[in-house]
Design a protein around this motif. Sequence first.
Motif, PDB file in Angstrom:
ATOM      1  N   GLU A 168      18.269  30.368   2.262  1.00  0.00           N
ATOM      2  CA  GLU A 168      18.900  31.659   2.652  1.00  0.00           C
ATOM      3  C   GLU A 168      19.302  32.462   1.433  1.00  0.00           C
ATOM      4  OE1 GLU A 168      20.040  32.949   5.580  1.00  0.00           O
ATOM      5  OE2 GLU A 168      19.001  31.372   6.610  1.00  0.00           O
ATOM      6  N   LYS A 169      19.542  31.712   0.307  1.00  0.00           N
ATOM      7  CA  LYS A 169      20.076  32.454  -0.840  1.00  0.00           C
ATOM      8  C   LYS A 169      18.682  33.318  -1.403  1.00  0.00           C
ATOM      9  CE  LYS A 169      21.480  31.765  -5.636  1.00  0.00           C
ATOM     10  NZ  LYS A 169      21.870  30.428  -6.730  1.00  0.00           N
ATOM     11  N   TYR A 170      17.349  32.587  -1.553  1.00  0.00           N
ATOM     12  CA  TYR A 170      16.463  33.134  -1.944  1.00  0.00           C
ATOM     13  C   TYR A 170      15.516  34.015  -1.130  1.00  0.00           C
ATOM     14  CZ  TYR A 170      17.518  30.411  -6.294  1.00  0.00           C
ATOM     15  OH  TYR A 170      18.089  29.811  -7.192  1.00  0.00           O
ATOM     16  N   ASP A 171      15.630  33.768   0.094  1.00  0.00           N
ATOM     17  CA  ASP A 171      15.035  34.318   1.199  1.00  0.00           C
ATOM     18  C   ASP A 171      13.315  33.901   0.845  1.00  0.00           C
ATOM     19  OD1 ASP A 171      14.447  35.851   3.494  1.00  0.00           O
ATOM     20  OD2 ASP A 171      14.027  37.723   2.474  1.00  0.00           O
ATOM     21  N   LEU A 172      13.305  32.639   0.833  1.00  0.00           N
ATOM     22  CA  LEU A 172      11.810  32.084   0.707  1.00  0.00           C
ATOM     23  C   LEU A 172      11.940  30.600   1.566  1.00  0.00           C
ATOM     24  CD1 LEU A 172      11.218  32.635  -3.168  1.00  0.00           C
ATOM     25  CD2 LEU A 172      10.288  33.541  -1.065  1.00  0.00           C
ATOM     26  N   ASN A 173      10.930  29.997   1.864  1.00  0.00           N
ATOM     27  CA  ASN A 173      10.824  29.033   2.534  1.00  0.00           C
ATOM     28  C   ASN A 173      11.024  27.526   1.782  1.00  0.00           C
ATOM     29  OD1 ASN A 173       9.897  30.210   5.205  1.00  0.00           O
ATOM     30  ND2 ASN A 173       7.838  30.559   4.003  1.00  0.00           N
ATOM     31  N   PHE A 174      12.310  27.439   1.417  1.00  0.00           N
ATOM     32  CA  PHE A 174      12.749  26.184   0.839  1.00  0.00           C
ATOM     33  C   PHE A 174      12.597  25.117   2.035  1.00  0.00           C
ATOM     34  CE2 PHE A 174      13.657  28.777  -2.743  1.00  0.00           C
ATOM     35  CZ  PHE A 174      13.787  28.014  -3.806  1.00  0.00           C
ATOM     36  N   THR A 175      11.981  23.924   1.626  1.00  0.00           N
ATOM     37  CA  THR A 175      12.063  22.911   2.337  1.00  0.00           C
ATOM     38  C   THR A 175      12.261  21.670   1.679  1.00  0.00           C
ATOM     39  OG1 THR A 175       9.582  22.811   2.260  1.00  0.00           O
ATOM     40  CG2 THR A 175      10.478  23.901   4.146  1.00  0.00           C
ATOM     41  N   LEU A 176      12.539  20.452   2.353  1.00  0.00           N
ATOM     42  CA  LEU A 176      13.072  19.080   1.611  1.00  0.00           C
ATOM     43  C   LEU A 176      11.853  18.176   1.871  1.00  0.00           C
ATOM     44  CD1 LEU A 176      14.935  17.252  -0.065  1.00  0.00           C
ATOM     45  CD2 LEU A 176      15.869  16.773   2.440  1.00  0.00           C
ATOM     46  N   LEU A 177      11.115  17.496   0.541  1.00  0.00           N
ATOM     47  CA  LEU A 177      10.165  16.882   0.473  1.00  0.00           C
ATOM     48  C   LEU A 177      10.614  15.180   0.267  1.00  0.00           C
ATOM     49  CD1 LEU A 177       7.131  16.535   0.687  1.00  0.00           C
ATOM     50  CD2 LEU A 177       7.276  16.701  -1.661  1.00  0.00           C
ATOM     51  N   ALA A 178       9.944  14.383   1.071  1.00  0.00           N
ATOM     52  CA  ALA A 178      10.191  13.031   0.903  1.00  0.00           C
ATOM     53  C   ALA A 178       9.117  12.594  -0.012  1.00  0.00           C
ATOM     54  CB  ALA A 178      10.011  12.234   2.256  1.00  0.00           C
ATOM     55  N   THR A 237       2.384  16.276   3.265  1.00  0.00           N
ATOM     56  CA  THR A 237       2.868  17.580   3.331  1.00  0.00           C
ATOM     57  C   THR A 237       2.877  18.008   4.599  1.00  0.00           C
ATOM     58  OG1 THR A 237       1.970  17.986   1.004  1.00  0.00           O
ATOM     59  CG2 THR A 237       2.449  19.806   2.151  1.00  0.00           C
ATOM     60  N   ARG A 238       3.975  18.919   4.929  1.00  0.00           N
ATOM     61  CA  ARG A 238       4.011  19.247   6.373  1.00  0.00           C
ATOM     62  C   ARG A 238       4.456  21.040   6.173  1.00  0.00           C
ATOM     63  NH1 ARG A 238       8.429  20.484   9.473  1.00  0.00           N
ATOM     64  NH2 ARG A 238       8.200  20.386  11.820  1.00  0.00           N
ATOM     65  N   VAL A 239       3.832  21.945   6.791  1.00  0.00           N
ATOM     66  CA  VAL A 239       4.293  23.224   6.511  1.00  0.00           C
ATOM     67  C   VAL A 239       4.225  24.047   7.992  1.00  0.00           C
ATOM     68  CG1 VAL A 239       3.614  25.407   5.567  1.00  0.00           C
ATOM     69  CG2 VAL A 239       3.586  23.524   4.265  1.00  0.00           C
ATOM     70  N   ILE A 240       5.183  24.421   8.246  1.00  0.00           N
ATOM     71  CA  ILE A 240       5.231  25.120   9.650  1.00  0.00           C
ATOM     72  C   ILE A 240       6.394  26.125   9.806  1.00  0.00           C
ATOM     73  CG2 ILE A 240       6.606  23.227  10.803  1.00  0.00           C
ATOM     74  CD1 ILE A 240       3.953  25.038  12.483  1.00  0.00           C
ATOM     75  N   ALA A 241       7.609  25.891   9.694  1.00  0.00           N
ATOM     76  CA  ALA A 241       8.358  27.088   9.871  1.00  0.00           C
ATOM     77  C   ALA A 241       8.345  28.135   8.796  1.00  0.00           C
ATOM     78  CB  ALA A 241       9.953  26.465   9.988  1.00  0.00           C
ATOM     79  N   ASN A 242       8.545  29.456   9.203  1.00  0.00           N
ATOM     80  CA  ASN A 242       8.248  30.509   8.187  1.00  0.00           C
ATOM     81  C   ASN A 242       9.150  31.680   8.336  1.00  0.00           C
ATOM     82  OD1 ASN A 242       7.124  32.262   6.484  1.00  0.00           O
ATOM     83  ND2 ASN A 242       5.307  32.553   7.654  1.00  0.00           N
ATOM     84  N   ARG A 243      10.182  31.755   7.500  1.00  0.00           N
ATOM     85  CA  ARG A 243      10.860  33.069   7.631  1.00  0.00           C
ATOM     86  C   ARG A 243      10.520  34.134   7.212  1.00  0.00           C
ATOM     87  NH1 ARG A 243      15.892  32.960   5.242  1.00  0.00           N
ATOM     88  NH2 ARG A 243      16.227  30.871   5.519  1.00  0.00           N
ATOM     89  N   LYS A 244       9.283  34.277   6.604  1.00  0.00           N
ATOM     90  CA  LYS A 244       8.405  35.490   6.135  1.00  0.00           C
ATOM     91  C   LYS A 244       7.541  35.943   7.185  1.00  0.00           C
ATOM     92  CE  LYS A 244      10.036  36.921   2.757  1.00  0.00           C
ATOM     93  NZ  LYS A 244      11.143  37.809   2.719  1.00  0.00           N
ATOM     94  N   GLY A 245       7.212  35.198   8.091  1.00  0.00           N
ATOM     95  CA  GLY A 245       6.240  35.269   9.082  1.00  0.00           C
ATOM     96  C   GLY A 245       5.900  34.566  10.113  1.00  0.00           C
ATOM     97  N   PRO A 246       4.855  34.319  11.010  1.00  0.00           N
ATOM     98  CA  PRO A 246       4.594  33.318  11.916  1.00  0.00           C
ATOM     99  C   PRO A 246       4.418  31.885  11.315  1.00  0.00           C
ATOM    100  CG  PRO A 246       2.323  34.432  11.291  1.00  0.00           C
ATOM    101  CD  PRO A 246       3.287  35.068  10.447  1.00  0.00           C
TER     102      PRO A 246
END
Length: 676
Positions: free
Chosen positions: A504-514, A360-369
């Motif tokens: 963009e549609k849901y304005d949430l952090n959707f990300t693609l996981l292997a 798991t990797r979490v970094i970019a954030n459309r809702k904050g830092p």
Amino acid sequence: MFKSIRKRDGRETAFDETKITEAIFKAAKAVGGEDRQTAMELTLEVLKMLKKRYNGHIFGVEEVQDMVEKVLIETGHARTAKAYILYRNRRTRLRDARSDLMDAVEEILEEPNRENANISNSPSAKMLQIASAASKKYYLTRLIPEEMSQAHARGDLHIHDLDFYGKTLTCIQIPLGRLLKEGFNTGHGYIRPPKRPTSATALAAIILQSSQNDMHGGQSFAFFDRDVAPFVEDADDHETYQAMEALIYNLNSMHSRAGAQVPFSSLNLGTETSEAARRVTKNLLLAYEAGLGRGENPIFPNIIFRIREGINLNPGDPNYDLLQLAIRVSSKRLNPTFSFMDSSFNDEFGDEVGYMGCRTRVIANRKGPAVTDGRGNLSFTTINLPRIAIKAERNLDQFYRLLDETLDLTCRQLYHRFVVQAKLKVRDMPFVMGQGLYLGSQGLKPADSIEEVIKHGTLSPGFIGLAEALVALTGEHHGQSEESQALGLQIVEYLRRKVDEAGEKYDLNFTLLATPAESVSGRFAKLDRKEFGIIPGVTDKAYYTNSFHIPVGFPVGIFDKISLEGLYHKYCNAGHISYVEMASPPLHNPEAVEAIIKHMRASDMGYAAINFPVDYCTSCSVTGVINEDHCPRCESPEIRRVRRITGYLSTVDRFNDAKVAELNDRTIHSGFTARD
């Protein structure tokens, strides 16, 4: 008119015609009807037809329901009939779920399931699994919309950690530094900040355990070297080593989840250059290298060594000596794994990116830092790529149409889960939210909603079986032809683009996981083999290949495998990992291991590891590659075999059948020998 009726279990019970009326009235109300008198009149018609057909003979519940459907249709109540049929189908699903649940309980009591290689065989583990089975049935039949639950049941997609669907979140990168500086409360009183290294690592273990009890996934420290450094500034190497040894012992023996498992723990380190931070890294690696009390290979923590040019990559870099130590330890113990901070997709975030052992990797954030600390994955759901490819029958346009449908459903399901999770209160996650571990949760009260907090987390569609999907579409996987590799990259790039659109549609952090597929790799393959039969190269194994990996049994060189898989990492922004397989621990070839690591970095990988067998005799403590069923020294059959399963380490006896089959198929990647 009738005295008795036969129930589904064969028992006879008193006949009650009012139940027919009530069922018809409920169906009518579902389509806007309000006339109970009509329901009573229709009941009389049902009774007449039952009398005519059975003429005094006893009949069953199913026969009554068939007759109700017949009467509704023949008397012109089509909409009510449809509502009744749907109601009947739902009741059937609920009964089947109860029956399946009892079967699952019986199976667990006899032999615990092995969906998770970190679950033990203890009584509490069995109770946890029984509760898990009940919870899954509840969510599939009562909460999750039917099109989504049916897609899961069919194997179009797989909702991970289904048993926790509406109760908690997946994982978190814990802000260790703040907790150690400010202290915290685990529920029975305030724990003050530590002063010495041993106290700091003891509290770190408690923090990992407490957080694991609130969540269903991994727990990680993104900056372990930085966060523990203040507590070793006045300590020597001996004291620091003792503290790190105690941490490793704790994380391999301190159980969470009602005693069912040790925490899924990961520690990121390697790029801090202060003397204290370097001391933390060095002594943690040395303690891990030493192993547990009799030399056993530790399972946890998963140590992730960050690599960056100018910090530790080359001779002359301030932490190059620590990279050399990390290579030495990894060559013996399978850990640390390696993350690359100057890959094309990590470099923009500096050294802020942290990984977990499950990738798991979490970094970019459309809702904050755009930070790692205090954030994690909320949930993930995996798409069955081979099934879509099989159904497309080598028609690429049809493949993409089916992929669009499945991915759209997956994103809607993840959003549905987010809405359910958003209804949780701080008190539902008393440590993670109550102690302010999650970004934005500090200062919240127990009755406050967590919705504004979890918007910082990620929702991740994942995928499995790219290799098998390519075989179904082209006849060859991406290790066999350049054309299939090009198509594989096109498919994963397409998935990433669509996932970004969902963000963009849901304005949430959707990300693609292997996807880190453990149980689902076998589940999908079994379902597809049953539906489509044995298809060579696709459904002819007990498992599907993990994410974008080259099939484990395919003969390919180390550097070629790295080059092929490295191209996929940039698209999988929710997490990714690649491995190479060796026949034995490369203890005497650190130069070759370093060359492999540098090629991983040059191939734009984000996270990678080196695999090899680690066997240990529990009777006489001999360690090495033990190919026989017994120890070559003492002939004991008690051999502990440690392997990597989805990013984390586990012992082979805890692998499920599909993963055992995959393990047996793993081939050694050519390129160099462990001893040159």
